[in-house]
Enzyme design. Structure first.
Site, PDB file in Angstrom:
ATOM      1  N   SER A  10      -7.375  -9.003  43.234  1.00 24.60           N
ATOM      2  CA  SER A  10      -6.091  -8.432  43.635  1.00 24.60           C
ATOM      3  C   SER A  10      -6.237  -7.798  45.005  1.00 24.60           C
ATOM      4  CB  SER A  10      -5.649  -7.371  42.624  1.00 24.60           C
ATOM      5  OG  SER A  10      -4.641  -6.567  43.208  1.00 24.60           O
ATOM      6  N   HIS A  34      -4.637 -12.888  43.811  1.00 27.42           N
ATOM      7  CA  HIS A  34      -3.550 -12.191  43.124  1.00 27.42           C
ATOM      8  C   HIS A  34      -2.860 -11.269  44.128  1.00 27.42           C
ATOM      9  CE1 HIS A  34      -1.651 -10.501  39.467  1.00 27.42           C
ATOM     10  NE2 HIS A  34      -1.773  -9.322  40.063  1.00 27.42           N
ATOM     11  N   ASP A  36       0.099  -8.580  44.680  1.00 29.46           N
ATOM     12  CA  ASP A  36       0.980  -7.648  43.978  1.00 29.46           C
ATOM     13  C   ASP A  36       2.168  -7.265  44.851  1.00 29.46           C
ATOM     14  OD1 ASP A  36      -0.267  -7.157  41.388  1.00 29.46           O
ATOM     15  OD2 ASP A  36      -1.939  -6.345  42.547  1.00 29.46           O
ATOM     16  N   MET A  38       5.571  -5.187  45.128  1.00 27.90           N
ATOM     17  CA  MET A  38       6.263  -4.045  44.484  1.00 27.90           C
ATOM     18  C   MET A  38       7.461  -3.634  45.335  1.00 27.90           C
ATOM     19  SD  MET A  38       2.964  -1.664  43.648  1.00 27.90           S
ATOM     20  CE  MET A  38       1.445  -2.365  43.000  1.00 27.90           C
ATOM     21  N   HIS A  67       2.438 -11.656  41.788  1.00 34.95           N
ATOM     22  CA  HIS A  67       2.850 -10.820  40.657  1.00 34.95           C
ATOM     23  C   HIS A  67       4.019  -9.963  41.130  1.00 34.95           C
ATOM     24  CE1 HIS A  67       1.590  -7.220  37.861  1.00 34.95           C
ATOM     25  NE2 HIS A  67       2.778  -7.715  37.557  1.00 34.95           N
ATOM     26  N   MET A  69       6.420  -7.271  40.776  1.00 32.51           N
ATOM     27  CA  MET A  69       6.828  -6.029  40.127  1.00 32.51           C
ATOM     28  C   MET A  69       8.112  -5.585  40.817  1.00 32.51           C
ATOM     29  SD  MET A  69       3.045  -4.381  39.732  1.00 32.51           S
ATOM     30  CE  MET A  69       2.341  -5.496  40.940  1.00 32.51           C
ATOM     31  N   MET A 138      -0.543  -6.967  30.942  1.00 35.40           N
ATOM     32  CA  MET A 138      -0.948  -5.810  31.749  1.00 35.40           C
ATOM     33  C   MET A 138      -1.828  -4.902  30.886  1.00 35.40           C
ATOM     34  SD  MET A 138       0.425  -6.166  34.768  1.00 35.40           S
ATOM     35  CE  MET A 138      -0.251  -4.624  35.387  1.00 35.40           C
ATOM     36  N   GLY A 143       1.926  -0.833  38.989  1.00 38.84           N
ATOM     37  CA  GLY A 143       2.349  -0.031  40.138  1.00 38.84           C
ATOM     38  C   GLY A 143       1.222   0.591  40.927  1.00 38.84           C
ATOM     39  N   GLY A 145      -3.274   0.467  41.674  1.00 36.74           N
ATOM     40  CA  GLY A 145      -4.615  -0.029  41.394  1.00 36.74           C
ATOM     41  C   GLY A 145      -5.517   1.115  40.930  1.00 36.74           C
ATOM     42  N   ASP A 176      -4.470  -8.280  33.627  1.00 37.75           N
ATOM     43  CA  ASP A 176      -4.309  -7.572  34.898  1.00 37.75           C
ATOM     44  C   ASP A 176      -4.403  -6.070  34.703  1.00 37.75           C
ATOM     45  OD1 ASP A 176      -3.719  -6.786  37.460  1.00 37.75           O
ATOM     46  OD2 ASP A 176      -1.644  -7.496  37.435  1.00 37.75           O
ATOM     47  N   GLY A 177      -5.452  -5.486  35.314  1.00 34.61           N
ATOM     48  CA  GLY A 177      -5.565  -4.036  35.370  1.00 34.61           C
ATOM     49  C   GLY A 177      -6.847  -3.509  34.767  1.00 34.61           C
ATOM     50  N   GLY A 178      -7.602  -2.789  35.598  1.00 39.83           N
ATOM     51  CA  GLY A 178      -8.820  -2.136  35.107  1.00 39.83           C
ATOM     52  C   GLY A 178      -9.929  -3.093  34.713  1.00 39.83           C
TER      53      GLY A 178
END
Ligand code: DX5
Ligand code: ZN
Length: 221
Positions: A10, A34, A36, A38, A67, A69, A138, A143, A145, A176-178
Site C-alpha cells: 500500500s 494497492h 488508497d 480517500m 481501493h 474509500m 478490512m 482511513g 495506515g 487489508d490492514g495491519g
C-alpha cells in the site's frame, strides 16, 4: 486449487515526495500496487486521486489496484480509469446496492471488487459476489495506515473462503490492514489470496528484505 498468494504493498505508507523511487525499489518482487483513495467524506482523511494515479501509471507497469474509500464511486470511476487504474474496489457501506457501480466498471473494462469494514458482515456482499473479481476484508478501520490487525475479522475471511469455494467462484480474497510477518500467516491460513501491507513494507529499514520475508512466509503456508 488455491491461487498463489500475492503481495500488494500500500503506497499510503510510502514517501509521497519520492513515490516512484520507493516503488521502483521493490517493484520486481511484488504482485500489484494497492492505491488508497480517500475523499475526506467516507473516511475523514484525504489521500490522493486521479492525478497521482496517472503519475503512477506513467512510472510503473504494475497492476494498480485502487481501493476507493469514497462516498460516490459512480462519479469517479471514469476519471480513475482514464488515469490508468486496472481495478477498483468499493465499499458496500458506501454503496449498499453496488450493481450500478459494477456495471459501470464492466463497461470501462475495470476489474471490480467489494470491500467490507470490520463491523460489516459477509452477508452484506454475499448477494453480489458474482459481480466481483475481488472481495476485500478490512482488518483495520479504513482511513489510516499503521493500525493494529483486528483478529476478530479472521472468521469473516474463513466464511468468505467457504462461500467462494463452494460456489466455485474465481473471486480473490484480499486482506487489508495491519498485515505484517505475524498477521500475514493468520490471514493466509484463514483463506486470503492477496495481502495488502503498507507500514510493514515501506517503513521497514530494508523494504526489499521485508517483501522477501513476507514472500517466504506465504510460500511456507
Ligand atoms: C487503510 C488502508 C490500508 C492501509 C494499510 O485505510 O486501506 O490499505 O494503507 O496500511 P497498513 O499496512 O499500515 O495497515
Ligand atoms: Zn487499502
Amino acid at each position: 486449487m488455491r491461487a498463489d498468494p500475492r503481495i500488494a504493498p500500500s503506497i499510503l505508507a510510502a514517501d509521497f515526495a519520492n513515490l516512484a523511487s520507493d516503488i521502483e525499489l521493490i517493484s520486481d518482487d511484488i504482485d500489484l500496487l494497492h492505491v488508497d483513495v480517500m475523499d475526506g467524506h467516507f473516511v475523514p482523511n484525504i489521500s490522493l486521486g486521479p492525478p497521482v494515479i496517472a503519475s503512477l501509471a506513467a512510472s510503473t507497469d504494475l497492476y494498480l489496484d485502487c481501493h476507493l474509500m469514497i462516498s460516490d464511486p459512480l462519479a469517479y470511476l471514469g476519471p480513475i480509469k482514464d488515469a490508468g487504474a486496472n481495478g477498483v474496489t468499493v465499499h458496500i457501506e458506501a454503496v449498499p446496492d453496488p450493481r450500478p457501480v459494477a456495471a459501470l466498471a464492466a463497461s470501462l473494462d475495470l476489474d471490480f471488487g467489494l470491500v467490507i469494514n470490520p463491523p460489516t458482515p459477509v452477508s452484506a456482499i454475499e448477494p453480489f459476489l458474482d459481480l466481483t473479481s475481488m472481495v476485500v476484508v478490512m482488518t483495520v478501520h479504513p482511513g489510516l495506515g499503521g493500525q493494529t490487525f483486528l483478529d476478530e475479522c479472521l472468521a469473516k475471511i474463513e466464511e468468505l473462503r467457504q462461500i467462494i469455494d463452494s460456489r466455485a467462484l474465481s473471486t480473490d480474497i484480499q486482506i487489508d490492514g495491519g498485515i505484517d510477518l505475524r498477521t500475514v500467516k493468520l490471514a493466509r491460513r484463514a483463506g486470503g489470496d492477496v495481502f495488502v501491507a503498507g507500514t510493514s513494507l515501506f517503513r521497514a529499514d530494508d523494504p526489499v528484505a521485508a517483501v522477501a520475508a513476507m514472500r517466504k512466509i506465504l510460500n511456507q503456508e
